[in-house]
Design an enzyme around this catalytic site. Sequence first.
Site, PDB file in Angstrom:
ATOM      1  N   LYS A 226      79.343  59.615   4.211  1.00 38.19           N
ATOM      2  CA  LYS A 226      78.042  59.644   3.496  1.00 38.19           C
ATOM      3  C   LYS A 226      78.153  60.516   2.246  1.00 38.19           C
ATOM      4  O   LYS A 226      78.585  61.659   2.323  1.00 38.19           O
ATOM      5  CB  LYS A 226      76.946  60.179   4.428  1.00 38.19           C
ATOM      6  CG  LYS A 226      75.555  60.068   3.843  1.00 38.19           C
ATOM      7  CD  LYS A 226      74.503  60.338   4.905  1.00 38.19           C
ATOM      8  CE  LYS A 226      73.100  60.330   4.351  1.00 38.19           C
ATOM      9  NZ  LYS A 226      72.684  59.029   3.825  1.00 38.19           N
TER      10      LYS A 226
ATOM     11  N   HIS B 117      75.565  63.833   9.438  1.00 37.70           N
ATOM     12  CA  HIS B 117      75.992  62.437   9.250  1.00 37.70           C
ATOM     13  C   HIS B 117      77.508  62.361   9.151  1.00 37.70           C
ATOM     14  O   HIS B 117      78.180  63.369   8.961  1.00 37.70           O
ATOM     15  CB  HIS B 117      75.355  61.830   7.987  1.00 37.70           C
ATOM     16  CG  HIS B 117      73.910  61.452   8.186  1.00 37.70           C
ATOM     17  ND1 HIS B 117      72.883  62.343   7.993  1.00 37.70           N
ATOM     18  CD2 HIS B 117      73.330  60.282   8.583  1.00 37.70           C
ATOM     19  CE1 HIS B 117      71.724  61.744   8.256  1.00 37.70           C
ATOM     20  NE2 HIS B 117      71.963  60.492   8.625  1.00 37.70           N
TER      21      HIS B 117
ATOM     22  N   SER C 293      59.541  50.331   4.772  1.00 37.35           N
ATOM     23  CA  SER C 293      59.884  51.663   5.267  1.00 37.35           C
ATOM     24  C   SER C 293      61.356  51.932   5.000  1.00 37.35           C
ATOM     25  O   SER C 293      62.205  51.073   5.240  1.00 37.35           O
ATOM     26  CB  SER C 293      59.605  51.761   6.770  1.00 37.35           C
ATOM     27  OG  SER C 293      60.061  53.001   7.255  1.00 37.35           O
TER      28      SER C 293
ATOM     29  N   ASN D  73      73.725  37.521   6.816  1.00 35.50           N
ATOM     30  CA  ASN D  73      75.166  37.688   7.074  1.00 35.50           C
ATOM     31  C   ASN D  73      75.679  39.109   6.831  1.00 35.50           C
ATOM     32  O   ASN D  73      76.866  39.377   6.992  1.00 35.50           O
ATOM     33  CB  ASN D  73      75.974  36.687   6.242  1.00 35.50           C
ATOM     34  CG  ASN D  73      75.764  35.284   6.757  1.00 35.50           C
ATOM     35  OD1 ASN D  73      75.553  35.097   7.965  1.00 35.50           O
ATOM     36  ND2 ASN D  73      75.785  34.295   5.875  1.00 35.50           N
ATOM     37  N   GLY D  74      74.773  40.017   6.470  1.00 29.32           N
ATOM     38  CA  GLY D  74      75.169  41.408   6.262  1.00 29.32           C
ATOM     39  C   GLY D  74      75.203  42.170   7.573  1.00 29.32           C
ATOM     40  O   GLY D  74      74.948  41.604   8.649  1.00 29.32           O
TER      41      GLY D  74
HETATM   42  N1  NAD Z   1      65.091  50.748   6.091  1.00 28.95           N
HETATM   43  C1  NAD Z   1      66.060  51.059   6.948  1.00 28.95           C
HETATM   44  O1  NAD Z   1      65.832  51.634   8.028  1.00 28.95           O
HETATM   45  C2  NAD Z   1      67.466  50.654   6.618  1.00 28.95           C
HETATM   46  C3  NAD Z   1      68.475  50.796   7.582  1.00 28.95           C
HETATM   47  C4  NAD Z   1      69.757  50.315   7.271  1.00 28.95           C
HETATM   48  C5  NAD Z   1      69.995  49.740   6.023  1.00 28.95           C
HETATM   49  N2  NAD Z   1      68.993  49.657   5.105  1.00 28.95           N
HETATM   50  C6  NAD Z   1      69.168  48.999   3.801  1.00 28.95           C
HETATM   51  O2  NAD Z   1      69.230  47.578   3.996  1.00 28.95           O
HETATM   52  C7  NAD Z   1      70.052  46.990   2.988  1.00 28.95           C
HETATM   53  C8  NAD Z   1      71.140  46.149   3.625  1.00 28.95           C
HETATM   54  O3  NAD Z   1      71.950  46.954   4.464  1.00 28.95           O
HETATM   55  P1  NAD Z   1      73.256  46.346   5.181  1.00 28.95           P
HETATM   56  O4  NAD Z   1      73.953  47.510   5.784  1.00 28.95           O
HETATM   57  O5  NAD Z   1      72.882  45.205   6.055  1.00 28.95           O
HETATM   58  O6  NAD Z   1      74.055  45.825   3.899  1.00 28.95           O
HETATM   59  P2  NAD Z   1      75.163  44.687   3.790  1.00 28.95           P
HETATM   60  O7  NAD Z   1      75.764  44.830   2.446  1.00 28.95           O
HETATM   61  O8  NAD Z   1      76.068  44.694   4.986  1.00 28.95           O
HETATM   62  O9  NAD Z   1      74.327  43.312   3.844  1.00 28.95           O
HETATM   63  C9  NAD Z   1      73.516  42.841   2.806  1.00 28.95           C
HETATM   64  C10 NAD Z   1      73.490  41.314   2.896  1.00 28.95           C
HETATM   65  O10 NAD Z   1      72.546  40.860   1.934  1.00 28.95           O
HETATM   66  C11 NAD Z   1      73.128  39.773   1.256  1.00 28.95           C
HETATM   67  N3  NAD Z   1      72.541  39.620  -0.073  1.00 28.95           N
HETATM   68  C12 NAD Z   1      72.833  40.337  -1.200  1.00 28.95           C
HETATM   69  N4  NAD Z   1      72.144  39.849  -2.239  1.00 28.95           N
HETATM   70  C13 NAD Z   1      71.414  38.809  -1.773  1.00 28.95           C
HETATM   71  C14 NAD Z   1      70.519  37.893  -2.379  1.00 28.95           C
HETATM   72  N5  NAD Z   1      70.252  37.941  -3.687  1.00 28.95           N
HETATM   73  N6  NAD Z   1      69.939  36.968  -1.591  1.00 28.95           N
HETATM   74  C15 NAD Z   1      70.231  36.886  -0.292  1.00 28.95           C
HETATM   75  N7  NAD Z   1      71.086  37.715   0.354  1.00 28.95           N
HETATM   76  C16 NAD Z   1      71.668  38.663  -0.400  1.00 28.95           C
HETATM   77  C17 NAD Z   1      74.611  40.077   1.216  1.00 28.95           C
HETATM   78  O11 NAD Z   1      75.387  38.893   0.973  1.00 28.95           O
HETATM   79  C18 NAD Z   1      74.844  40.663   2.591  1.00 28.95           C
HETATM   80  O12 NAD Z   1      75.163  39.671   3.528  1.00 28.95           O
HETATM   81  C19 NAD Z   1      70.566  48.177   2.143  1.00 28.95           C
HETATM   82  O13 NAD Z   1      69.702  48.345   1.048  1.00 28.95           O
HETATM   83  C20 NAD Z   1      70.448  49.361   3.101  1.00 28.95           C
HETATM   84  O14 NAD Z   1      70.322  50.610   2.432  1.00 28.95           O
HETATM   85  C21 NAD Z   1      67.734  50.089   5.392  1.00 28.95           C
END
Ligand code: NAD
Length: 253
Positions: free
Chosen positions: A147, A143, A109, A10-11
């Site tokens: 940021k 960016h 990654s 849902n994120g």
């Molecule tokens: N590796 C990459 O290329 C990359 C790219 C974008 C984002 N990210 C990372 O991915 C992560 C999420 O990013 P986002 O923008 O979707 O964040 P977001 O906050 O919009 O979404 C995170 C989701 O995870 C859920 N969540 C939190 N704790 C949880 C748990 N214990 N169990 C289950 N669900 C849980 C939240 O309720 C939320 O819906 C961040 O750490 C971000 O830095 C990585």
Amino acid sequence: MVKIIMHGCNGHMGQVISGLVEKDPDAEIVAGIDVTDQGKNSYPVYTNMEECQVEADALIDFSSAKATDALLAYCEKRKLPVVLCTTGLSEEQLAKVEETAKNVAVLKSANMSLGINTLMKLLQDAAKVLATAGFDMEIVEKHHRLKVDAPSGTALALADSINEAMDNQYHYTYDRSQRREMRDDKEIGISAVRGGTIVGEHEVIFAGPDEVIEFKHTAYSKAVFGKGAIEAAKFLAGKPAGRYDMSDVISAK
Ligand SMILES: NC(=O)c1ccc[n+]([C@@H]2O[C@H](COP(=O)([O-])OP(=O)(O)OC[C@H]3O[C@@H](n4cnc5c(N)ncnc54)[C@H](O)[C@@H]3O)[C@@H](O)[C@H]2O)c1
């Protein structure tokens, strides 16, 4: 058809991936996991991970580092290959990732974009030829104005991949305003621009005597990370235990 469990469904990224998978004939989200559920997804969502025993080929995680320990234990127990995209893991958690990878396939990654990961590979080849021939290397990243960290983690990862190809002989310079001296042969300058709504630009400049070569990657939306994560899940399905990264996904193409 690769069956995916979406952790953090849902994120922001969970929803981006849900939208991308809907249009992908080779992938399907069979279940989602998140702390709350508003019933907005076309697949079942579990708010308690242990209750999710749906059969799947891989799990994609974009959630929170707070969830990582329980997630690794869950995937290890279920022998479910996991694409770990969440950032900000502690040293202990990074060690746990390596331990878990002894029993199940784990791909981690910090940047899931296929473009950035291909760029890293190209830069290593370029640096071996050009840096050796006396070209200076500079990185400029841009960016959005919100940021807070600089330089970006991706700019550092690009510098690291160049440095690795050059036997780690280089050091990084972020600010030249406090010194009056010419650049060092073994420095990689990294500059950060912040403004507006720029999603992410990374430019790597090889400046040599009388010629310049520039590599540039532009991300227009966060969908680039989602696409890479789906490709990674397809790659990881059925793979034996081990630690994988995006370079494995690219090499398999
Ligand atoms: N590796 C990459 O290329 C990359 C790219 C974008 C984002 N990210 C990372 O991915 C992560 C999420 O990013 P986002 O923008 O979707 O964040 P977001 O906050 O919009 O979404 C995170 C989701 O995870 C859920 N969540 C939190 N704790 C949880 C748990 N214990 N169990 C289950 N669900 C849980 C939240 O309720 C939320 O819906 C961040 O750490 C971000 O830095 C990585």
